[in-house]
Design a protein around this motif. Structure first.
Motif, mmCIF file in Angstrom:
data_model
loop_
_atom_site.group_PDB
_atom_site.id
_atom_site.type_symbol
_atom_site.label_atom_id
_atom_site.label_comp_id
_atom_site.label_asym_id
_atom_site.label_seq_id
_atom_site.Cartn_x
_atom_site.Cartn_y
_atom_site.Cartn_z
ATOM 1 N N ARG A 1 0.885 -1.112 0.187
ATOM 2 C CA ARG A 1 -0.258 -0.154 -0.106
ATOM 3 C C ARG A 1 0.918 1.301 -0.136
ATOM 4 N NH1 ARG A 1 -2.616 -3.620 3.976
ATOM 5 N NH2 ARG A 1 -4.518 -4.523 2.881
ATOM 6 N N CYS A 2 1.528 1.356 -1.173
ATOM 7 C CA CYS A 2 2.467 2.515 -1.218
ATOM 8 C C CYS A 2 2.469 2.971 -2.679
ATOM 9 C CB CYS A 2 3.848 1.865 -0.904
ATOM 10 S SG CYS A 2 4.530 0.598 -1.695
ATOM 11 N N ASP A 3 3.418 3.892 -2.977
ATOM 12 C CA ASP A 3 3.331 4.546 -4.265
ATOM 13 C C ASP A 3 3.796 3.485 -5.469
ATOM 14 O OD1 ASP A 3 3.591 7.232 -6.149
ATOM 15 O OD2 ASP A 3 5.293 6.125 -6.488
ATOM 16 N N ILE A 4 3.109 3.466 -6.685
ATOM 17 C CA ILE A 4 3.453 2.446 -7.597
ATOM 18 C C ILE A 4 4.711 2.150 -8.004
ATOM 19 C CG2 ILE A 4 2.910 4.025 -9.702
ATOM 20 C CD1 ILE A 4 1.226 1.497 -10.703
ATOM 21 N N ASP A 5 5.826 3.377 -7.928
ATOM 22 C CA ASP A 5 7.046 3.160 -8.258
ATOM 23 C C ASP A 5 7.956 2.255 -7.252
ATOM 24 O OD1 ASP A 5 6.513 4.539 -10.703
ATOM 25 O OD2 ASP A 5 7.007 6.526 -9.663
ATOM 26 N N THR A 6 7.319 2.258 -5.974
ATOM 27 C CA THR A 6 8.157 1.586 -4.824
ATOM 28 C C THR A 6 7.085 0.342 -4.804
ATOM 29 O OG1 THR A 6 7.042 2.974 -3.183
ATOM 30 C CG2 THR A 6 9.059 3.679 -3.948
ATOM 31 N N ARG A 7 6.030 -0.032 -5.309
ATOM 32 C CA ARG A 7 5.483 -1.008 -4.837
ATOM 33 C C ARG A 7 6.227 -2.478 -4.957
ATOM 34 N NH1 ARG A 7 -0.197 -0.132 -7.110
ATOM 35 N NH2 ARG A 7 -0.032 1.422 -5.570
ATOM 36 N N CYS A 8 6.273 -3.412 -4.032
ATOM 37 C CA CYS A 8 6.924 -4.626 -4.478
ATOM 38 C C CYS A 8 5.960 -5.639 -4.209
ATOM 39 C CB CYS A 8 7.874 -4.806 -3.227
ATOM 40 S SG CYS A 8 9.222 -3.533 -3.132
ATOM 41 N N ILE A 9 4.658 -5.590 -3.769
ATOM 42 C CA ILE A 9 3.721 -6.705 -3.872
ATOM 43 C C ILE A 9 2.514 -6.230 -4.147
ATOM 44 C CG2 ILE A 9 2.009 -8.250 -2.178
ATOM 45 C CD1 ILE A 9 4.510 -8.295 -0.397
ATOM 46 N N CYS A 10 1.757 -6.940 -5.102
ATOM 47 C CA CYS A 10 0.357 -6.331 -5.446
ATOM 48 C C CYS A 10 -0.584 -7.765 -5.530
ATOM 49 C CB CYS A 10 0.657 -6.147 -7.206
ATOM 50 S SG CYS A 10 -0.859 -5.798 -7.965
ATOM 51 N N ASN A 11 -1.865 -7.150 -4.805
ATOM 52 C CA ASN A 11 -2.565 -8.178 -4.832
ATOM 53 C C ASN A 11 -3.640 -8.246 -6.092
ATOM 54 O OD1 ASN A 11 -4.553 -6.350 -4.601
ATOM 55 N ND2 ASN A 11 -5.171 -6.753 -2.441
ATOM 56 N N LEU A 12 -3.378 -7.665 -6.951
ATOM 57 C CA LEU A 12 -4.228 -7.741 -8.305
ATOM 58 C C LEU A 12 -5.803 -7.637 -8.199
ATOM 59 C CD1 LEU A 12 -2.182 -10.590 -9.923
ATOM 60 C CD2 LEU A 12 -2.478 -8.322 -10.629
ATOM 61 N N PHE A 13 -6.036 -6.644 -7.186
ATOM 62 C CA PHE A 13 -7.280 -5.975 -6.987
ATOM 63 C C PHE A 13 -8.342 -7.155 -6.556
ATOM 64 C CE2 PHE A 13 -5.361 -4.131 -11.172
ATOM 65 C CZ PHE A 13 -5.069 -3.066 -10.625
ATOM 66 N N GLU A 14 -7.881 -8.061 -5.867
ATOM 67 C CA GLU A 14 -8.860 -8.895 -5.190
ATOM 68 C C GLU A 14 -9.679 -8.528 -4.275
ATOM 69 O OE1 GLU A 14 -6.817 -12.678 -4.168
ATOM 70 O OE2 GLU A 14 -6.020 -13.025 -6.089
ATOM 71 N N GLY A 15 -9.168 -7.229 -3.627
ATOM 72 C CA GLY A 15 -9.997 -6.842 -2.344
ATOM 73 C C GLY A 15 -9.592 -7.441 -1.018
ATOM 74 N N ASP A 16 -9.836 -6.749 -0.029
ATOM 75 C CA ASP A 16 -9.159 -7.304 1.490
ATOM 76 C C ASP A 16 -10.272 -8.065 2.158
ATOM 77 O OD1 ASP A 16 -7.115 -5.611 1.139
ATOM 78 O OD2 ASP A 16 -7.730 -3.814 1.671
ATOM 79 N N ALA A 17 -11.183 -8.685 1.392
ATOM 80 C CA ALA A 17 -12.126 -9.434 2.248
ATOM 81 C C ALA A 17 -12.567 -10.534 1.130
ATOM 82 C CB ALA A 17 -13.719 -8.706 2.591
ATOM 83 N N PRO A 18 -11.631 -11.443 0.854
ATOM 84 C CA PRO A 18 -11.780 -12.502 -0.136
ATOM 85 C C PRO A 18 -13.158 -13.514 0.214
ATOM 86 C CG PRO A 18 -9.936 -13.061 1.237
ATOM 87 C CD PRO A 18 -10.441 -11.693 1.431
ATOM 88 N N TYR A 19 -14.156 -13.576 -0.720
ATOM 89 C CA TYR A 19 -15.277 -14.194 -0.533
ATOM 90 C C TYR A 19 -15.707 -15.197 -1.252
ATOM 91 C CZ TYR A 19 -17.352 -10.822 -3.729
ATOM 92 O OH TYR A 19 -17.619 -9.859 -4.671
ATOM 93 N N ARG A 20 -14.750 -15.288 -2.592
ATOM 94 C CA ARG A 20 -14.902 -16.583 -3.383
ATOM 95 C C ARG A 20 -13.520 -16.677 -3.865
ATOM 96 N NH1 ARG A 20 -13.532 -12.009 -4.866
ATOM 97 N NH2 ARG A 20 -14.551 -10.926 -6.767
ATOM 98 N N PRO A 21 -13.130 -17.920 -4.508
ATOM 99 C CA PRO A 21 -11.642 -18.247 -4.926
ATOM 100 C C PRO A 21 -11.662 -17.099 -6.053
ATOM 101 C CG PRO A 21 -13.021 -20.192 -4.741
ATOM 102 C CD PRO A 21 -14.037 -19.053 -4.307
#
Length: 514
Positions: free
Chosen positions: A57-77
């Protein structure tokens, strides 16, 4: 550690929701999907590992991990690959459908099921081995009857499944339905569904040539190394979404990705990267994925309430998760620069060896990380060369050579990718636009495919340089639709926006034409 929403984050959320509501380029259905994602990100239900905010959760130029827009409450695979033969054979109590008795019923029942498979896009990412599924139903029908029905059915899919991560498979066996499907797909030139032909040594050349002729018109199918996938995943595998090898009746809980190019920025040199920075980032991402999977299995209730699971169309023990990465090329180049070396990935043995060295470290980490709910793959994640997203800058998909830096000779290009395809049972691939004159000589592409599969190259895609349908990375878009969106008009498919971003940010229209 649960994340706390600050007033600043709440205000940003309000701004994003308002912008979504007033966006003139999105359709009603797209707005609903995007608003749902905002709601997912509003909840803070996960016990996240320390360091995640700093890395994700940082600037895109320094981001090292990305969750690919899955959301913070996974409710289906993220990716769901149902058992379609079981569905056609038995029907579904929840959908109030009996077994499919003829071609019309099979097509209708499948379309109904597609509407009820959520996955990450709210659309199905796997719609079956269409030739094996449907060939038994056409024995008493003429070619023209079958093609007419397929035209209507595939057009319906393209107009109602508004995301080209939707994926079908054919092959490796040649079938009458497979030939007719390729003929119709070449005529329609639709972006949905995406299509892979699984090719084995005994797949007839004429069937592969039919696939090539279709691909030169519609940018599909891509060509998968069937024997390589079977050796790793067994016979019960499918290609879903972009080019992901997953289990039928299963899928993938989640997919996060390492942004290797940005991870390299944090390192002092190659030794610091390999011994300190990369292991730390991998550990944070793996523990984040563990928590996402735990919540999905233990708390969300999806596997105990969804009819897909309760009626046996998916089984939880057939699911795994995907440990993804992007930007290996830029990572290698930057690390070499830090050592005073200006050799480039894809063009020097030293750079390529460093790329292999990094992949060996990632593979070793994954092989030693245990997840209790990934039984399908020995309690380890599957490595995945992620295809990139529209907002990526100076970050090539997976282990690909950057666009504009491809070797002059195709054989040299293939020798480089041969070093890396072996690491990724759940997906990697390379894309080759070919000159329109190849329409007159599809044998040229067949020779490339046969030679590449013999080199243990996993997955190849081709499209004609004059085609309206083009392959962005692992998905398809139409140039004409991107032009409409760029002019501020509504378009049907969500992936058109991703394609337009990739064209502007990732230079996907500038690939070397072979």
């Amino acid at each position: 550690m649960k994340r706390v929403l600050t007033p600043e984050m709440m205000e940003q959320m309000r701004t994003e929701i308002y912008d979504t509501l007033t966006d003139s380029t999105t359709s009603h259905e797209q707005k609903v999907t995007y608003l749902a994602r905002k709601a997912e990100n509003f909840l803070t239900v996960l016990d996240e590992p320390e360091g995640l905010d700093e890395l994700m959760r940082c600037d895109i130029d320094t981001r090292c991990i990305c969750n690919l827009f899955e959301g913070d409450a996974p409710y289906r695979p993220r990716y769901i690959c149902i058992d379609f033969p079981k569905f056609l054979r038995e029907g579904s109590a929840f959908l109030q459908l009996g077994p499919a008795r003829d071609f019309s019923e099979a097509l209708t029942n499948l379309m109904i099921m597609f509407h009820n498979i959520p996955s990450i896009t709210n659309y199905p990412v796997f719609i079956g081995d269409l030739d094996e599924l449907l060939d038994p139903y056409i024995e008493d029908l003429s070619d023209e009857e079958v093609k007419k029905a397929l035209r209507l059915w595939l057009t319906t899919a393209d107009r109602t499944i508004l995301d080209s991560f939707c994926h079908a498979n054919i092959g490796p066996k040649a079938t009458r339905l497979g030939y007719l499907l390729l003929e119709v797909e070449g005529e329609l030139e639709n972006a949905v569904p995406n299509l892979t032909m699984r090719v084995a040594k005994d797949t007839p050349d004429e069937f592969v040539l039919a696939g090539i002729r279709c691909a030169l018109k519609s940018a599909k199918p891509s060509f998968a190394n069937d024997e390589m996938f079977r050796a790793e995943l067994g016979d019960d595998y499918c290609i879903a979404s972009c080019y992901n090898g997953l289990y039928k009746a299963g899928g993938s809980y989640t997919l996060s990705r390492l942004i290797l190019s940005n991870i390299a920025k944090r390192a002092k040199n190659i030794e610091d990267f390999e011994k300190n920075v990369l292991p730390w980032v991998m550990d944070v991402m793996a523990r984040y994925m563990d928590e996402r999977i735990r919540f999905l299995v233990e708390e969300s209730g999806w596997f105990t309430t969804s009819f897909l699971a309760t009626e046996g169309f998916v089984r939880r023990d057939k699911f795994s998760a995907m440990f993804g990465l992007v930007g290996l090329a830029e990572c290698v180049n930057l690390l070499l620069e830090k050592e005073g070396c200006h050799e480039r990935f894809g063009h020097s043995q030293k750079a390529n060896r460093l790329g292999v060295e990094i992949m060996d470290i990632i593979e070793d980490f994954n092989n030693n990380h245990f997840n209790p709910y990934c039984e399908a793959t020995g309690n380890h994640f599957l490595l995945h060369a992620q295809v990139g997203i529209d907002s990526d800058h100076d970050c090539s998909p997976g282990t690909r050579i950057p666009i504009g830096e491809e070797p002059d000779e195709l054989v040299d290009h293939l020798k480089v990718i041969n070093l890396f395809h072996k690491y990724f049972p759940s997906g990697t691939g390379d894309i080759f636009p070919v000159d329109l004159t190849v329409h007159q000589n599809p044998q040229y592409v067949l020779d490339i495919i046969r030679g590449s599969l013999g080199m243990d190259i996993r997955y190849l895609s081709f499209y004609s340089s004059d085609s309206d349908v083009i392959r962005v990375t692992g998905y398809l878009v139409k140039r004409s639709e991107m032009e409409k969106l760029d002019a501020g008009q509504n378009v049907r498919q969500n992936t058109t926006g991703l394609g337009l971003g990739a064209a502007k940010n990732c230079k996907i229209l500038d690939r070397r034409v072979r």
